[in-house]
Motif scaffolding. Structure first.
Motif, PDB file in Angstrom:
ATOM      1  N   SER A  65      38.028  37.927  37.677  1.00  0.00           N
ATOM      2  CA  SER A  65      37.762  37.719  36.251  1.00  0.00           C
ATOM      3  C   SER A  65      38.547  38.729  35.421  1.00  0.00           C
ATOM      4  N   ARG A  66      38.798  38.342  34.176  1.00  0.00           N
ATOM      5  CA  ARG A  66      39.538  39.227  33.266  1.00  0.00           C
ATOM      6  C   ARG A  66      39.007  39.071  31.849  1.00  0.00           C
ATOM      7  N   TYR A  67      38.779  40.192  31.174  1.00  0.00           N
ATOM      8  CA  TYR A  67      38.517  40.139  29.735  1.00  0.00           C
ATOM      9  C   TYR A  67      39.855  39.884  29.039  1.00  0.00           C
ATOM     10  N   ARG A  68      40.085  38.652  28.637  1.00  0.00           N
ATOM     11  CA  ARG A  68      41.367  38.316  27.995  1.00  0.00           C
ATOM     12  C   ARG A  68      41.436  38.886  26.589  1.00  0.00           C
ATOM     13  N   ASP A  69      40.318  38.832  25.869  1.00  0.00           N
ATOM     14  CA  ASP A  69      40.290  39.393  24.521  1.00  0.00           C
ATOM     15  C   ASP A  69      38.832  39.641  24.116  1.00  0.00           C
ATOM     16  N   ASN A 107      36.451  31.032  29.214  1.00  0.00           N
ATOM     17  CA  ASN A 107      35.110  30.935  28.654  1.00  0.00           C
ATOM     18  C   ASN A 107      35.005  31.894  27.469  1.00  0.00           C
ATOM     19  N   THR A 108      34.313  31.468  26.436  1.00  0.00           N
ATOM     20  CA  THR A 108      34.043  32.356  25.302  1.00  0.00           C
ATOM     21  C   THR A 108      32.544  32.617  25.221  1.00  0.00           C
ATOM     22  N   ILE A 109      32.171  33.885  25.317  1.00  0.00           N
ATOM     23  CA  ILE A 109      30.776  34.316  25.158  1.00  0.00           C
ATOM     24  C   ILE A 109      30.654  34.978  23.785  1.00  0.00           C
ATOM     25  N   ILE A 110      29.590  34.650  23.077  1.00  0.00           N
ATOM     26  CA  ILE A 110      29.396  35.161  21.720  1.00  0.00           C
ATOM     27  C   ILE A 110      28.129  36.010  21.682  1.00  0.00           C
ATOM     28  N   VAL A 115      34.905  49.525  23.800  1.00  0.00           N
ATOM     29  CA  VAL A 115      35.018  48.066  23.938  1.00  0.00           C
ATOM     30  C   VAL A 115      36.488  47.673  24.069  1.00  0.00           C
ATOM     31  N   LYS A 116      37.345  48.303  23.248  1.00  0.00           N
ATOM     32  CA  LYS A 116      38.789  48.008  23.326  1.00  0.00           C
ATOM     33  C   LYS A 116      39.334  48.261  24.730  1.00  0.00           C
ATOM     34  N   PHE A 150      33.876  37.286  23.286  1.00  0.00           N
ATOM     35  CA  PHE A 150      34.480  37.743  24.536  1.00  0.00           C
ATOM     36  C   PHE A 150      35.180  36.548  25.188  1.00  0.00           C
ATOM     37  N   ASP A 151      36.516  36.590  25.245  1.00  0.00           N
ATOM     38  CA  ASP A 151      37.260  35.550  25.954  1.00  0.00           C
ATOM     39  C   ASP A 151      37.487  36.027  27.381  1.00  0.00           C
ATOM     40  N   ILE A 152      36.979  35.262  28.339  1.00  0.00           N
ATOM     41  CA  ILE A 152      37.030  35.670  29.745  1.00  0.00           C
ATOM     42  C   ILE A 152      37.754  34.596  30.554  1.00  0.00           C
ATOM     43  N   GLU A 153      38.669  35.037  31.405  1.00  0.00           N
ATOM     44  CA  GLU A 153      39.357  34.116  32.324  1.00  0.00           C
ATOM     45  C   GLU A 153      38.844  34.354  33.740  1.00  0.00           C
TER      46      GLU A 153
END
Lengths: 164, 175
Positions: free
Chosen positions: B133-137, B170-173, B13-14, B151-154
């Motif tokens: 798109s990018r997984y920001r965090d 966007n934040t997906i939980i 995941v990291k 999941f913070d996505i830009e």
């Protein structure tokens, strides 16, 4: 008709913008939205699944739908000559069939941007009990009296040097 | 061991954090019929979506946030309704964005946490739309209802001329 754009000069902190009322929401409204965007998440149409698997009170009004109601709220207010620069919100509360939802906004700050003015808003979507399940903020660029409309497409350089 | 002890942020995941896609084209251009069904469902009857002469934006145009929902299943991709006879099947896949790898976190309840949009230009009927798109965090938190992974996505959306339409965070939980 597109709404007439308010002029920055006439905006004061504490002003309310024109609200939008949607509902009462029904399973048909939820179905129409889910189908329009091809979202098959079961919590929007299977009550047994929503309640037993996801421990929700009922099928859910889509957060994806609520966000576009908030965008409509602000873009309707900005009208033809303004521009919605930014909008953000969090999905904190759940809304279910039977709820009537009111999108609302209040001016929290104004900033001068030369030929235009930036208006900061607190926004949200509350149900008939007054619970705001979708709190957020927005910023809208407006023209000034006697000035030109906000250029389209939006140029972020306009915001450089904005003063409160 | 309770679920509070589980570390969902594994090395796999990291490895996704910071990962950015190329621009991916939506499966088809902005269609008048899809725009109509979208603004009907929002109950937003602005004439800018149907009347080319109604606005100064060119047009007709799609609602400002329309490109966010333009991704459609491509030929050969699995049918999301496969397996819906299983009582625990939620109808979603775990591929959150067309250009990013799917997430592999064994939590079953997916929620949308919120969005930040910055708007530059309307998409017009007929535009081809591309998203990067990018997984920001990706991080884990403990809440009242247990552990959740956020999941913070830009995303950046452009048209066929690479003109910027909108940017989103966007934040997906998953919990």
């Amino acid at each position: 008709m597109l709404a007439k754009t308010p002029l920055f000069d006439s905006i004061n902190v504490g002003d309310s913008i024109t609200p939008l009322v949607k509902g009462p929401m029904t399973t048909a409204h939820i179905m129409r939205w889910s189908s329009a965007i091809e979202n098959w998440h079961r919590i929007h149409y299977d009550r047994t699944y929503a309640q037993e698997h996801d421990k929700l009170p009922d099928v859910m009004v889509n957060g994806s739908w609520k966000q576009h109601v908030l965008i409509q709220l602000v873009s309707d207010w900005a009208g033809e000559d303004g521009w919605v620069v930014e909008i953000d919100f969090q999905f904190r509360g759940m809304d279910v069939p039977g709820n009537t939802l009111t999108a609302f906004g209040t001016v929290t700050e104004t900033r001068d941007c030369g030929a235009y003015g930036l208006v900061m808003l607190e926004i949200g979507l509350k149900n008939e009990t007054g619970q705001n399940g979708t709190p957020g903020t927005a910023s809208v660029l407006l023209p000034k009296a006697g000035g030109p409309p906000v250029p389209y497409p939006f140029d972020p350089a306009i915001l450089a040097g904005a003063e409160s | 061991m309770t679920d509070l002890d589980v570390n969902y942020i594994t090395d796999d995941v990291k490895a996704l954090i910071g990962m950015e896609s190329d621009f991916c084209e939506m499966p088809h251009p902005v269609e008048a019929s899809e725009v109509r069904r979208f603004h009907h469902a929002v109950m937003d009857d602005s004439p800018r979506y149907s009347d080319a002469g109604a606005s100064r934006y060119g047009g007709p145009v799609a609602p400002l946030g329309f490109p966010v929902h333009m991704y459609r299943r491509r030929p050969g991709e699995p049918d999301p309704l496969d397996g819906m006879d299983r009582p625990d099947r939620d109808g979603l896949d775990r591929k959150l964005r067309p250009g990013l790898p799917p997430i592999d976190v064994p939590l079953t309840r997916l929620l949308n946490g919120g969005y930040r949009y910055t708007f530059y230009r309307y998409a017009e009927i007929g535009d081809r739309i591309f998203v990067k798109s990018r997984y920001r965090d990706i991080y884990q938190r403990s809440g009242r209802s247990g552990v959740m992974v956020l999941f913070d996505i830009e995303d950046t959306y452009v048209n066929q001329d690479r003109e910027l339409l909108l940017e989103t965070k966007n934040t997906i939980i998953l919990r």
